[in-house]
Design a protein around this motif. Structure first.
Motif, PDB file in Angstrom:
ATOM      1  N   THR C 241       0.871  -1.178   0.000  1.00 14.53           N
ATOM      2  CA  THR C 241       0.000   0.000   0.000  1.00 14.53           C
ATOM      3  C   THR C 241       0.905   1.224   0.000  1.00 14.53           C
ATOM      4  OG1 THR C 241      -1.653  -1.190   1.302  1.00 14.53           O
ATOM      5  CG2 THR C 241      -1.833   1.216   1.253  1.00 14.53           C
ATOM      6  N   ARG C 482     -15.883   2.818 -10.112  1.00 23.02           N
ATOM      7  CA  ARG C 482     -17.140   2.284  -9.581  1.00 23.02           C
ATOM      8  C   ARG C 482     -18.107   3.446  -9.437  1.00 23.02           C
ATOM      9  NH1 ARG C 482     -18.160  -1.913  -5.612  1.00 23.02           N
ATOM     10  NH2 ARG C 482     -19.681  -1.240  -4.075  1.00 23.02           N
ATOM     11  N   THR C 493     -15.960   5.987  -7.266  1.00 26.38           N
ATOM     12  CA  THR C 493     -14.715   5.640  -6.592  1.00 26.38           C
ATOM     13  C   THR C 493     -13.724   5.223  -7.661  1.00 26.38           C
ATOM     14  OG1 THR C 493     -15.966   4.874  -4.693  1.00 26.38           O
ATOM     15  CG2 THR C 493     -13.658   4.186  -4.829  1.00 26.38           C
ATOM     16  N   HIS C 495      -9.924   3.747  -8.432  1.00 24.00           N
ATOM     17  CA  HIS C 495      -8.877   2.961  -7.766  1.00 24.00           C
ATOM     18  C   HIS C 495      -7.787   2.657  -8.787  1.00 24.00           C
ATOM     19  CE1 HIS C 495      -7.846  -0.873  -5.215  1.00 24.00           C
ATOM     20  NE2 HIS C 495      -6.888   0.023  -5.223  1.00 24.00           N
ATOM     21  N   VAL C 523     -14.390   9.782  -5.095  1.00 20.96           N
ATOM     22  CA  VAL C 523     -13.531   9.338  -4.004  1.00 20.96           C
ATOM     23  C   VAL C 523     -12.319   8.632  -4.609  1.00 20.96           C
ATOM     24  CG1 VAL C 523     -13.389   7.823  -2.000  1.00 20.96           C
ATOM     25  CG2 VAL C 523     -15.523   9.066  -2.493  1.00 20.96           C
ATOM     26  N   HIS C 525      -9.519   6.049  -4.112  1.00 23.83           N
ATOM     27  CA  HIS C 525      -9.193   4.904  -3.258  1.00 23.83           C
ATOM     28  C   HIS C 525      -7.690   4.927  -2.950  1.00 23.83           C
ATOM     29  CE1 HIS C 525      -8.612   0.640  -2.197  1.00 23.83           C
ATOM     30  NE2 HIS C 525      -9.919   0.577  -2.013  1.00 23.83           N
ATOM     31  N   PRO C 526      -7.277   4.489  -1.769  1.00 27.66           N
ATOM     32  CA  PRO C 526      -5.837   4.385  -1.491  1.00 27.66           C
ATOM     33  C   PRO C 526      -5.149   3.516  -2.543  1.00 27.66           C
ATOM     34  CG  PRO C 526      -7.105   4.042   0.510  1.00 27.66           C
ATOM     35  CD  PRO C 526      -8.097   4.123  -0.606  1.00 27.66           C
ATOM     36  N   ARG C 527      -3.909   3.844  -2.819  1.00 29.07           N
ATOM     37  CA  ARG C 527      -3.193   3.123  -3.883  1.00 29.07           C
ATOM     38  C   ARG C 527      -2.591   1.853  -3.291  1.00 29.07           C
ATOM     39  NH1 ARG C 527      -5.082   7.261  -6.594  1.00 29.07           N
ATOM     40  NH2 ARG C 527      -3.517   7.362  -8.236  1.00 29.07           N
ATOM     41  N   ASP C 604     -19.169  -1.370 -11.737  1.00 27.17           N
ATOM     42  CA  ASP C 604     -17.767  -1.410 -11.326  1.00 27.17           C
ATOM     43  C   ASP C 604     -16.975  -1.994 -12.487  1.00 27.17           C
ATOM     44  OD1 ASP C 604     -15.339  -1.995 -10.034  1.00 27.17           O
ATOM     45  OD2 ASP C 604     -16.371  -2.319  -8.120  1.00 27.17           O
TER      46      ASP C 604
END
Lengths: 289, 165, 770
Positions: C241, C482, C493, C495, C523, C525-527, C604
Motif C-alpha cells: 500500500t 465504480r 470511486t 482505484h 472518491v 481509493h488508497p493506492r 464497477d
C-alpha cells in the motif's frame, strides 16, 4: 548518556568540574547534529539554556560583554549598532531558525574554522572569558583557537562571555557560499578600522586550520594609511592600496582543497573580499566625517 | 528520563526518553504528533519547525531535556475548531502544496513571519523562509500563499494579531 | 503547422454546475491534511508492537567479505534479530536486470552497499548494535571512472564486463563533412533527487507467512515483483500500500527499505519501521548518472546543421538499475530537438564501483542537453548568428523525422517556444552601486559585492523529451472505476495503483471521472496492489497513461449504465446519455434518474489501458519508432554573475512549454516551476562529490539545493497543441522543464563571463579560474 541541567552558573561550573567529559549544549545547532547522526555519544550533555546570565549582554569597562548564550538573532536585533561586524556575520548564519537558537558562545566552543562569528570577532579584537570552579580568565581570541575544532578551554572550563570593544570606525564582513542562504562558508573575511588608534583589524575564516588574523595585512594597511595621512584627510583610497591589502590577506591564509571549495579559490576570494570590504569600509569612514 | 512540557496548550508528560533524543523525535514518536517532519535532522531544511517559547526553531536541534517546562506549538496546534488558519488555507488555495513534506515547516515559519510583520515585502518573505527547503514547487506558489495569507489576515476584523497565537 | 486541438469526447453535462472537471484547477484532495501535518507519510506510520530496523552499510568501495560475526550485536539487550545475506531466501533484485543482492553477498561493490540488518526496540539500540557487527573485508581494486571502466584492464564490477549497454545511431552519410565544425567535451556531475521525505516504510507480518508493506514509492507493482523474488513468496503474500510520498523525482523507482523491512518483519513476527536519515538517504537510492560527453556539429556557413557526432558515457555505478533505459534516452534524444541529416551517436552505460545511478527527472536527456545546447551556442557564435535564430532554423517541426527516423506526428513547436521566451519582458536593470540591495546581488546577505564585478548574461535552451516508457516496453496502466448511489448522491470511486508523489495525479483522476461521468463526488481509493499495475510514476507518463486508463474505465462504466437503462426503459442504447444523476435522451429529456437505474447496485469496471506501441531500435543503426510521444520546452535565463568571485544570482528563469492539454492548469504551472528549479540546481550547485568511489557530502549541509533566496521569479507560457494520439491530447509535463532550465542558466553564465564552462555544476572557481 546523562542529561545535566544546572539552574545557575555556579551549578554549571560545578557540573563541568565533576564531569569534564560533559558536552555543553545551548542552541544545539552543532551538538544535536552530532547526536542525530551518531557521530558522537558523550557520556553527559550539559544544558546551558537555564542559565539566565549567559543570555544577557552588558557593558563592562566600555566594552560589550556578550553572554555566551546570546543568540545570533538577538545580536542582529539588539547589537547591530554596537557590534556591526558581528551583526553582519550573524545575518549570514544558517537560517532564521538556526539564528534563533545558535549562540556566539557555541560558535567559539565548536571552534570550527568555518564558524561565521570568528572573522568578525577577530577583526574587532575580541577577548573571550572562560570560567571554571577554579576561577575566571580572559584571553585574546587569537589565543583561544588552538587547532581544527580545538580551543583553549580546559576540561573543567566553560565559555562565559565574549568581550568586544564597540567600534570607533567602520566594520565589514563578507562570506563566500555557493548559494544565497543557508550555507557554510567557503571563505570569509572580517574587517574593522580602528581610527582612534590608527589600527586595522582582520579575521579570516575557512582558510586555515583555525580562524586567524592577517597581521601583516593589518600592519601594512595601518602604516600605509598613516604614511599617506589618510586617517586624517579621509581622502579617496588609492585602488592599488586596497589591492595590495588584498594580496597581504591572501598571503595570510593557508587553505586546503575540500568538498566546499579549492585552496586556490579560497585564497583568491579572500583577496577580493579584503579589497572590496576595505573600499566599502573606507567609503563609510569618509562619509562619517 | 521524564519530559514534562506544554505542547499545543496541553500539559504533556512522557517517560523513558533517551537523553540523546531530539524534540522532533519526542513529538513524532512519543507524543503522536508526526506533523513536524524529519527531512534532514541537521537544521538545514526547516521541515521540523515549531515554536519554542514563541520562537521559531528546528525541533531536530533541540535536545529532549531542553524542553522541560517550556511551551511548544507545532503545526498541529495552528488550526482550531473554527478550521484552518488563514496561512494553511492560503497554502492550499495557491497550490503551494505538492508532496507536502516541507509544508508543515513552511506553514509554521510563514505563521511566525506574519505574526511579526503584517505586510511583508517579497524580499522579507524570502529571507524569512530561506531556512525552509522545498524540492517540488520552486517556491513561487509558496510566495503567492504568504502574500495571500497576509492579505486575508489584514482583512479579518481582529487583524493579524487576533488570528495568531 | 500544428495539430488541431482534440475535441473532448462527448461528455455529459452542460447542465449541472459541475466543479473540477478537466481544464479546471480544483484543489488537491490531500491539501487540508498536508497543511495540518495530518497526512501520513511513510515515516509517520505506527503500529502496535512495532520495532525499528536499521541497515549496516559497506565502508568500502570494492571489497571481498571475508567473514561476518553478528554475535555481539545479537547479544545486545533490546535487539530482536540480525540478518545477513544468508538470511535472504530468494534471489537478487533490480529494476531492469536482477543484478543486485538484497544484502551484499561475498563482495561489496560500492560505498554504502547494505551488508546487514538489525531490528531492535529503539532506533538507537539498533544503531549501536549494528556497529557491533564484525565484518572482515579484504579490499579489492576498484574502478571509479566511467571511461576507464571500458578499458580492457579495468577491474570488473560484475562477471561479464563493465559494459551495460552500447547504443549506436548511424544515420545518413557515415563520413560527413561540413564547412563549419565545432566540438566540445562536457562533464555533468552526479545529481541527487533530494526528495525531502527520506526513504521510509512499515512492514507488518500476517499470521500466514505473508506481509503487508506500507511504503513511499513510485511503482508498487515493480516493487512487489522484486520483493517476491527476494523473499521467495507469491504475490498474494506480499501486499503493498502506498504510504505518503515526500517527493520522488526518480529516486524511489528502485527498492530501498522494502525487502529489508519485510525480512526483519517475517523473522521477528513484529511490525518493522524503517526510516533513513538524510545521510543514509544519500546512500539509499540511485542518483542521476554523471556523464562524460563529446560532441561535434558540422554546419554550413548559414548555421544549418549538416551532421552531428556524439559519444556519451553514463556512469551507472555498481548496479544496473535503469541505466540501460537512460542510455536509450541519452542516445536517441541526446542531440536535442533539431533536424540533423547525418548522425553518429555512441552512447554507453557502464558499471563502476561508484554509487548506483538510475532514474531522475529528465532521465538521460538532462546530461545531453547541457552538451548540445552549449555546442549550439558555440555554432551560433562561429557563424555569426543569433543564438535563438539558429535554434529556430534547425528546430524540429511536425512532420519531420528525428535521428532514429521516427516521424514527429504531432506538434513540435520548437521555434514558437523559443520565440515566446525571447519575447517575454526582461527583468529590470540592476540598481547602481550606490543604491544596491544585497538580496538581489550574487552572494546575497553574505555581502560579497555591492555591484563590483557583476555582469548580466542571458541564455537560451530548448529540449524535447519522450513521454512514457519506450523501445517496445509494455507500458500500460490499470484503473478501476465504480459508480453507485450513496446517501442519495451519485458517487464515483476511482482505484489505481499509480503512485501519487506530490504531482497531483489524484486530482487529475478526480477531474477525469467528473468529466466523463458528470458526477461531482469522486472518491480516490488508497493506492495498493489490490488493483492491477499502473506502471511507474516516472517518465512524465501518469496523466497520459493512468489518465487514459481512468478515462477508459469511466467509458466502460458509462456504457454499462446505459445498457442497463436501455434494457430497463426499453429504449435504444444509442439514444441515451448519462448526465450525472440522470439518464437523458438525445433530445434532452430526462428519462430516468441514475438512482432508478442503479438502485443499490454499483457499476464497477476495471480497464487495462495501453498507449500506442513503441518498438525496439535497430541494434546497428539505432533506427526505429522508439518513443510514444515527445514534449517540448524552452527556457530563457537571466543571470547576474560576480565575474571576479564566480558567484551567480539568477534574476529570471522563464519558460514556454507545450503541454498538449492542461488537465489542471495550476498544477501544470507548479510542475514547470519545480522542474525548472531542479535544473537550475544542477547548473549551479547540486553535486554528490564522489572521490575514488567515496561519497564526500552525504548531507544537506554540503549537498545544496536551491532555497527561496536562490529562485528567481519565473514567467511561464503554456501552449496547448493537442496530441491527437493521446487522451484529451495531453502531453507529459513534469520533465522537460528540468532539462531545458539548467542549460539556459549555464548559457547565461557563459554569456556573462565569456568562459567556456564545460562542466556542471558550475562552481565559483570554474568561473574565476576557467
Amino acid at each position: 548518556m546523562d542529561f545535566l541541567q544546572p539552574r545557575s552558573w555556579s551549578e554549571a561550573l560545578e557540573a563541568k568540574a565533576a564531569h569534564p567529559d560533559a558536552v555543553p549544549i545551548a542552541g544545539g545547532t552543532d551538538v544535536m547534529v552530532e547526536l542525530n547522526f551518531d557521530h558522537h555519544r558523550p557520556a553527559f550533555l550539559l544544558d546551558l539554556t537555564r542559565i539566565e546570565e549567559l543570555e544577557t549582554w552588558s557593558f563592562d569597562n566600555g566594552r560589550v560583554r556578550l553572554g555566551a548564550g546570546v543568540t545570533y538573532s538577538r545580536v542582529i536585533d539588539e547589537l547591530g549598532r554596537l557590534l556591526p561586524g558581528l551583526a553582519m556575520a550573524s545575518r549570514t548564519v544558517g537560517s532564521p531558525q538556526i539564528r534563533n537558537r545558535g549562540t556566539v558562545g557555541g560558535n567559539l566552543g565548536a571552534a570550527s574554522p568555518a564558524g561565521d562569528a570568528h572573522p568578525a570577532l577577530l577583526a574587532a579584537e575580541a577577548d573571550v572569558e572562560l570560567a571554571s570552579v577554579r576561577g575566571t580568565r580572559r584571553l585574546p581570541l587569537t589565543e583561544f583557537y588552538t587547532g581544527v575544532k580545538r580551543n583553549a578551554l580546559a576540561p573543567d572550563e566553560l565559555i562565559a562571555a565574549i568581550l568586544i570593544t564597540p567600534p570607533s570606525g567602520p566594520q565589514q564582513f563578507c562570506k563566500i557560499g555557493t548559494r544565497n542562504a543557508m550555507v557554510i562558508s567557503v571563505s570569509a573575511f572580517g574587517l574593522a578600522l580602528h581610527p582612534e588608534r590608527k589600527a586595522v583589524g582582520t579575521g579570516i575564516g575557512s582558510a586555515a586550520p583555525t580562524p586567524r588574523r592577517a597581521y601583516e595585512a593589518e600592519n601594512f594597511l595601518a602604516q600605509a594609511l598613516d604614511a599617506a595621512g589618510l586617517w586624517e584627510t579621509r581622502a579617496t583610497m588609492p585602488p592599488e592600496l586596497a589591492r595590495e591589502f588584498g594580496n597581504y590577506v591572501r598571503s595570510a591564509a593557508s587553505p586546503i582543497d575540500d568538498v566546499r571549495g579549492t585552496a586556490s579559490y579560497r585564497s583568491h576570494s579572500l583577496a577580493v573580499m579584503a579589497r572590496r570590504s576595505l573600499s566599502w569600509a573606507w567609503d563609510d569612514y569618509r562619509r562619517a566625517a | 528520563m521524564r519530559i514534562t512540557t506544554t505542547v499545543n496548550g496541553a500539559r504533556r508528560e512522557v517517560d523513558d526518553v533517551w537523553e540523546g533524543e531530539s524534540l522532533l523525535y519526542v513529538l513524532r514518536e512519543r507524543m503522536g504528533l508526526p506533523g513536524s517532519k524529519n527531512a534532514c535532522e541537521q537544521g538545514e531544511c526547516g521541515s521540523c519547525t515549531v515554536y519554542l517559547d514563541g520562537i521559531l526553531v528546528c525541533s531536530c536541534l533541540v535536545a529532549a531535556g531542553q524542553v522541560c517546562d517550556r511551551d511548544i506549538v507545532t503545526v498541529e496546534g495552528l488550526s482550531d475548531q473554527q478550521g484552518l488558519h488563514p496561512v494553511q488555507q492560503a497554502f492550499i488555495d495557491c497550490g503551494a502544496v505538492q508532496c507536502g513534506f516541507c509544508t508543515p515547516g513552511l506553514v509554521v515559519t510563514a505563521h511566525g513571519l506574519l505574526a511579526r510583520t503584517e505586510h511583508p515585502t517579497d524580499p522579507e518573505i524570502r529571507e524569512a523562509l530561506a531556512g525552509n527547503l522545498c524540492r517540488c514547487t520552486g517556491y513561487e506558489k509558496i510566495l503567492d500563499a504568504v502574500r495571500l495569507a497576509a492579505d486575508r489576515l489584514a482583512d479579518t476584523p481582529a487583524g493579524s494579531a487576533g488570528r495568531l497565537r | 503547422m500544428t495539430s488541431a486541438p482534440t475535441k473532448v469526447p462527448a461528455a455529459p453535462s452542460e447542465t449541472a454546475a459541475l466543479r473540477g472537471r478537466i481544464g479546471d484547477s480544483p484543489l488537491r484532495p490531500d491539501g487540508t491534511l498536508k497543511v495540518q501535518g495530518e497526512f501520513a507519510f511513510g515515516s509517520d506510520l505506527w503500529a502496535d508492537e512495532m520495532i525499528w530496523g536499521v541497515t549496516l552499510r559497506s565502508p568500502h568501495v570494492h571489497a571481498r567479505i571475508v567473514s561476518i560475526d553478528v554475535g555481539p550485536a545479537l547479544a545486545t539487550s533490546g535487539v530482536y534479530t540480525v540478518l545477513t545475506a544468508e538470511d535472504v531466501p530468494g534471489g537478487n533484485v533490480g529494476l531492469d536486470h536482477a543484478d543486485q543482492p538484497v544484502l551484499a553477498t561475498g563482495v561489496v561493490r560500492y560505498h554504502g552497499e547494505p551488508v546487514a540488518l538489525v531490528a531492535a526496540d529503539h532506533p538507537e539500540i539498533a544503531r549501536q548494535a549494528a556497529k557491533k557487527i564484525r565484518v572482515v573485508y579484504e579490499e579489492l581494486p576498484a574502478v571509479t571512472d566511467g571511461r576507464r571502466a571500458l578499458e580492457p584492464a579495468a577491474p570488473q564490477v560484475h562477471d561479464g564486463g563493465n559494459l551495460l549497454r552500447h547504443l549506436k545511431i548511424r544515420r545518413g552519410n557515415p563520413d560527413p563533412v561540413a564547412p563549419v565544425v565545432v566540438s566540445l567535451d562536457f562533464e555533468v556531475g552526479m545529481q541527487d533527487q533530494a526528495f525531502l521525505g527520506p526513504e521510509s516504510g512499515l512492514a507488518v507480518p500476517d499470521d500466514a507467512g505473508g506481509i503487508d508493506l506500507y511504503v513511499a514509492t513510485q511503482w508498487l507493482h515493480a516493487d512487489q515483483r522484486q520483493i517476491c523474488q527476494a523473499l521467495g513468496l507469491p504475490p498474494e503474500k506480499v501486499r503493498l500500500t502506498l504510504a505518503g510520498v515526500g517527493g520522488a523525482f526518480g529516486g524511489r523507482e528502485d527498492l530501498s527499505i522494502h525487502v529489508h523491512a519485510c525480512l526483519l518483519a517475517l523473522r521477528t513476527g513484529k511490525p518493522i519501521k524503517m526510516v533513513y536519515n538524510r545521510e543514509e538517504s544519500f546512500f539509499g537510492h540511485v542518483h542521476r548518472h554523471p556523464a562524460s560527453l563529446r560532441y561535434e556539429f558540422g554546419a554550413d556557413h548559414d548555421g544549418l546543421l549538416h551532421y552531428a557526432k556524439a559519444e556519451i558515457v553514463f556512469d551507472g555505478g555498481a548496479y544496473a538499475s535503469s541505466t540501460a533505459a537512460v542510455v536509450g534516452n541519452g542516445g536517441t534524444l541526446g542531440l536535442g530537438p533539431y533536424n540533423i541529416p547525418n548522425v553518429q551517436v555512441d552512447c554507453y552505460g557502464v558499471y563502476t564501483n561508484n554509487p548506483p545511478c538510475g532514474a531522475m527527472r529528465g532521465f538521460g536527456c538532462v546530461q545531453a542537453a547541457f552538451a548540445h545546447e552549449a555546442l549550439m551556442d558555440e555554432l551560433a557564435d562561429r557563424v555569426g548568428m543569433d543564438r535563438v535564430a539558429i535554434r529556430q532554423l534547425n528546430g524540429m517541426r511536425e512532420g519531420d523525422r528525428n535521428i532514429t527516423g521516427q516521424l514527429i506526428d504531432s506538434a513540435a513547436p520548437v521555434a514558437e517556444l523559443l520565440q515566446l521566451v525571447q519575447d517575454m519582458p526582461l527583468p529590470a536593470e540592476r540598481l547602481s552601486e550606490d543604491e544596491f540591495d544585497l538580496l538581489s546581488l550574487p552572494g546575497g546577505v553574505s555581502n560579497t559585492t555591492h555591484g563590483e564585478g557583476v555582469v548580466r548574461g542571458i541564455g537560451y535552451a530548448v529540449t524535447y523529451k519522450n513521454v512514457g516508457f519506450s523501445e517496445g516496453f509494455d507500458d500500460y496502466s490499470t484503473a478501476r472505476v465504480r459508480l453507485e448511489i450513496t446517501a442519495d448522491e451519485p458517487t464515483v470511486t476511482v482505484h489505481t495503483a499509480a503512485a501519487e508523489v506530490g504531482q497531483g495525479l489524484i486530482t487529475v483522476e478526480q477531474q477525469i471521472c467528473r468529466t466523463e461521468l458528470g458526477v461531482q463526488r469522486v472518491v480516490v481509493h488508497p493506492r495498493d496492489t489490490q488493483v492491477g499495475s499502473a506502471g511507474s510514476t516516472s517518465a512524465s507518463r501518469q496523466t497520459y497513461v493512468t489518465g487514459g486508463a481512468v478515462k477508459a474505465a469511466c467509458e466502460a462504466v458509462r456504457a454499462k449504465v446505459l445498457e442497463r437503462a436501455s434494457t430497463m426503459l426499453d429504449l435504444e442504447l444509442s439514444e441515451l446519455v448519462l448526465d450525472g444523476a440522470q439518464i437523458v435522451s438525445i433530445t434532452g429529456d430526462v428519462v430516468a434518474s441514475l438512482q432508478d437505474v442503479l438502485g443499490t447496485d454499483a457499476v464497477d469496471e476495471t480497464v487495462k489501458w495501453s498507449h500506442r506501441p513503441t518498438y525496439p531500435i535497430d541494434p546497428e543503426t539505432g533506427q526505429g519508432d522508439a518513443h510514444v510521444q515527445y514534449a517540448f520546452s524552452a527556457h530563457r535565463a537571466v543571470v547576474d554573475v560576480d565575474t571576479e568571485l564566480g558567484l551567480v544570482k539568477v534574476i529570471a528563469l522563464d519558460t514556454a512549454q507545450d503541454v498538449g492539454k492542461a488537465i489542471n492548469p495550476d498544477a501544470v504551472v507548479g510542475q514547470i516551476q519545480g522542474g525548472s528549479a531542479q535544473g537550475m540546481g544542477l547548473a549551479l550547485m547540486e553535486e554528490i562529490v564522489v572521490t575514488d568511489g567515496r561519497v564526500r557530502n552525504p548531507s544537506f549541509t554540503d549537498y545544496l539545493i536551491p532555497t527561496i533566496l536562490d529562485m528567481p521569479p519565473m514567467k511561464i507560457e503554456v501552449l496547448e497543441y493537442a496530441d491527437p494520439h493521446a487522451p484529451y491530447g495531453v502531453r507529459g509535463v513534469g520533465e522537460p522543464p528540468t532539462i531545458s532550465s539548467g542549460p539556459a542558466v549555464a548559457a547565461a553564465i557563459r554569456r556573462a563571463t565569456g568562459k567556456a564552462l564545460r562542466r556542471v555544476p558550475i562552481r565559483p572557481e570554474h568561473i574565476t579560474e576557467g
